[in-house]
Design a protein around this motif. Sequence first.
Motif, short mmCIF file in Angstrom:
data_model
loop_
_atom_site.label_atom_id
_atom_site.label_comp_id
_atom_site.label_asym_id
_atom_site.label_seq_id
_atom_site.Cartn_x
_atom_site.Cartn_y
_atom_site.Cartn_z
N GLU A 39 -8.18 -32.55 13.65
CA GLU A 39 -8.17 -32.76 15.09
C GLU A 39 -7.09 -31.88 15.73
OE1 GLU A 39 -9.89 -34.88 17.35
OE2 GLU A 39 -11.34 -34.94 15.70
N PHE A 40 -7.36 -31.40 16.94
CA PHE A 40 -6.41 -30.54 17.63
C PHE A 40 -5.85 -31.23 18.86
CE2 PHE A 40 -9.57 -27.30 15.94
CZ PHE A 40 -8.85 -27.08 14.77
N ASP A 41 -4.61 -30.91 19.18
CA ASP A 41 -4.00 -31.39 20.40
C ASP A 41 -4.64 -30.70 21.60
OD1 ASP A 41 -1.48 -32.82 21.62
OD2 ASP A 41 -1.51 -30.82 22.51
N ASP A 42 -4.71 -31.39 22.73
CA ASP A 42 -5.33 -30.82 23.93
C ASP A 42 -4.70 -29.49 24.33
OD1 ASP A 42 -6.85 -33.08 23.97
OD2 ASP A 42 -6.16 -33.81 25.92
N ALA A 43 -3.38 -29.43 24.28
CA ALA A 43 -2.69 -28.21 24.72
C ALA A 43 -3.03 -27.02 23.83
CB ALA A 43 -1.17 -28.43 24.73
N VAL A 44 -3.26 -27.29 22.54
CA VAL A 44 -3.65 -26.21 21.62
C VAL A 44 -5.03 -25.68 22.01
CG1 VAL A 44 -4.19 -25.64 19.22
CG2 VAL A 44 -2.22 -27.09 19.74
N LEU A 45 -5.95 -26.58 22.26
CA LEU A 45 -7.29 -26.15 22.65
C LEU A 45 -7.28 -25.44 24.00
CD1 LEU A 45 -9.60 -29.08 21.51
CD2 LEU A 45 -9.09 -26.94 20.36
N VAL B 167 4.37 -12.96 22.73
CA VAL B 167 3.92 -14.22 22.13
C VAL B 167 3.77 -14.07 20.62
CG1 VAL B 167 1.99 -15.85 22.01
CG2 VAL B 167 2.81 -15.06 24.23
N PHE B 168 3.18 -12.97 20.19
CA PHE B 168 3.00 -12.73 18.76
C PHE B 168 4.37 -12.65 18.07
CE2 PHE B 168 -0.49 -10.73 15.93
CZ PHE B 168 0.05 -11.31 14.78
N GLY B 169 5.30 -11.98 18.71
CA GLY B 169 6.65 -11.90 18.13
C GLY B 169 7.29 -13.27 18.00
N ASP B 170 7.09 -14.11 19.00
CA ASP B 170 7.61 -15.48 18.92
C ASP B 170 6.96 -16.26 17.79
OD1 ASP B 170 9.34 -15.10 21.03
OD2 ASP B 170 8.03 -16.03 22.54
N VAL B 171 5.65 -16.07 17.61
CA VAL B 171 4.93 -16.76 16.54
C VAL B 171 5.54 -16.41 15.18
CG1 VAL B 171 2.76 -16.70 15.23
CG2 VAL B 171 2.74 -17.14 17.70
N LEU B 172 5.81 -15.15 14.95
CA LEU B 172 6.37 -14.73 13.66
C LEU B 172 7.76 -15.33 13.46
CD1 LEU B 172 5.16 -11.02 13.74
CD2 LEU B 172 4.23 -12.88 12.34
N ALA B 173 8.55 -15.39 14.52
CA ALA B 173 9.87 -16.01 14.43
C ALA B 173 9.75 -17.51 14.17
CB ALA B 173 10.65 -15.75 15.72
N GLN B 174 8.77 -18.16 14.80
CA GLN B 174 8.55 -19.59 14.59
C GLN B 174 8.13 -19.87 13.14
OE1 GLN B 174 5.64 -20.04 17.76
NE2 GLN B 174 7.01 -21.41 18.88
N ILE C 134 -1.17 -27.22 10.30
CA ILE C 134 -0.59 -26.50 11.43
C ILE C 134 -1.31 -26.87 12.73
CG2 ILE C 134 -0.36 -24.18 12.43
CD1 ILE C 134 0.46 -23.18 9.68
N GLY C 135 -2.56 -27.28 12.61
CA GLY C 135 -3.25 -27.86 13.77
C GLY C 135 -3.76 -26.88 14.79
N CYS C 136 -4.25 -25.74 14.33
CA CYS C 136 -4.78 -24.69 15.20
C CYS C 136 -6.22 -24.40 14.77
CB CYS C 136 -3.89 -23.45 15.07
SG CYS C 136 -4.41 -22.01 16.01
N PRO C 137 -7.10 -23.97 15.66
CA PRO C 137 -8.45 -23.63 15.23
C PRO C 137 -8.47 -22.61 14.08
CG PRO C 137 -8.39 -23.79 17.60
CD PRO C 137 -6.97 -23.91 17.13
N HIS D 286 0.79 -20.31 18.76
CA HIS D 286 2.10 -20.40 19.41
C HIS D 286 2.32 -21.79 19.99
CE1 HIS D 286 5.04 -19.70 22.74
NE2 HIS D 286 5.61 -18.96 21.81
N THR D 287 1.30 -22.33 20.63
CA THR D 287 1.42 -23.67 21.19
C THR D 287 1.63 -24.71 20.10
OG1 THR D 287 0.02 -23.09 23.07
CG2 THR D 287 0.22 -25.43 22.56
N SER D 288 0.84 -24.61 19.04
CA SER D 288 0.95 -25.57 17.94
C SER D 288 2.32 -25.50 17.26
CB SER D 288 -0.16 -25.31 16.91
OG SER D 288 -0.10 -26.26 15.88
N LEU D 289 2.79 -24.29 16.98
CA LEU D 289 4.10 -24.14 16.33
C LEU D 289 5.23 -24.63 17.24
CD1 LEU D 289 3.63 -20.64 14.64
CD2 LEU D 289 3.77 -22.86 13.48
N THR D 290 5.09 -24.39 18.53
CA THR D 290 6.10 -24.88 19.48
C THR D 290 6.17 -26.40 19.44
OG1 THR D 290 5.76 -22.95 20.92
CG2 THR D 290 6.82 -24.89 21.90
#
Length: 384
Positions: free
Chosen positions: A17-23, A41-48, A200-203, A263-267
């Motif tokens: 199941e996914f969180d609304d904000a992720v979808l 955003v991609f750079g933030d994802v790698l740092a996360q 991780i909860g992402c599609p 990015h949303t899921s990792l945040t």
Amino acid sequence: MSSQPPHPALLIPGPIEFDDAVLQSMSHHSESHVGQPFVNVFGDVLAQLRKLFQTSDPASQPFVLSGSGTLGWDQVAANLGEPGDEALVLHTGYFADSFADCLETYGVKATQLKAPIGDRPQLDEVEKALKEKKYKILTVTHVDTSTGVLSELKALSELVHRVSPDTLVVVDGVCSVGCEEIKFDEWKLDVVLTASQKAIGCPAGLSILMASGRAIEVYKTRKTRPTSYFGSWNNWLPIMQNYEAKKASYFATPSPQLIRALHTSLTQILSRPLEQRFADHRNMSQKIKKAIGDLGLKQLSSKPENQANGMTAIYLPEGITPPDVLPSLTKKGIIFAGGLHKQIAAKYIRFGHMGVSVTDPNRTDIDKAIAALKESLAEVGYKA
């Protein structure tokens, strides 16, 4: 209250199941994959991802490629293995067979060390195998999705570094990253690979991998070029380094919407201490396993130390098969998975419990699933 249309709760070992904000992040308008907003955003994802895997070593490198978790196997085989190299594959279920097959596709010789169904190879067996032959790579499935068996990483890695220090420790964490504790630096792991659609909860659609500085060095000193084109670190390493430095770069087109969803899921994941997230999964797992026991049912993994915290593989009562209960569960708003291990597929079902179904206190997915399982078994004549 979720804004998603009503649907059965997806409680398989991924996708989850996914969180609304992720979808909602998937609905981001189309944008350039080399435009600065997306690059940031991609750079933030790698740092996360460094925080999720718990690595602060600048020599380590996260990779995010379009593909499934399976692409992680190809990356390992193509970049760290060379034809004729030896790999020791620790077998706890279906996915070790597949990883071994992938390695051999690239010319790496895979030796499997198998455990009985529901168990894992013991450390003394691993030590014996490492002393008998020199292996370039050792692979372990942290949680095998076919059996629900959890492998212990810390002691295993310590053993490998003591007995065969040049052997790379490679972890298939597709069904564990995000719900099982992984300390990349502290445990001296060389590769952990995973996918976006499980804890991780992402599609689905992203292959996620963390490589150690030692693994990168092995790749850089290989005698032959990587045996994959799309999966080659020759192509992807500079791209990932540039993205993390917030510099536009291009080899193959990523999915901006999936990266934004990640990015949303990792945040969300990193907004709380990881220790609390892992504790939530452990506590929910214990609740579920107690409920399974109270129903008189057994798990494939009988030893508590072998039982995963993000899923449970459940033997059905004698004479009852997955088709007898899964349709009834769906009618009750719950989707479980059938058996996957070839030898016993008709004897068990799999209950995935990871991500928002566990961590969101407003969701009642797990309680509904336990009640639905009890009712569905009663409907086919089982008395607990």
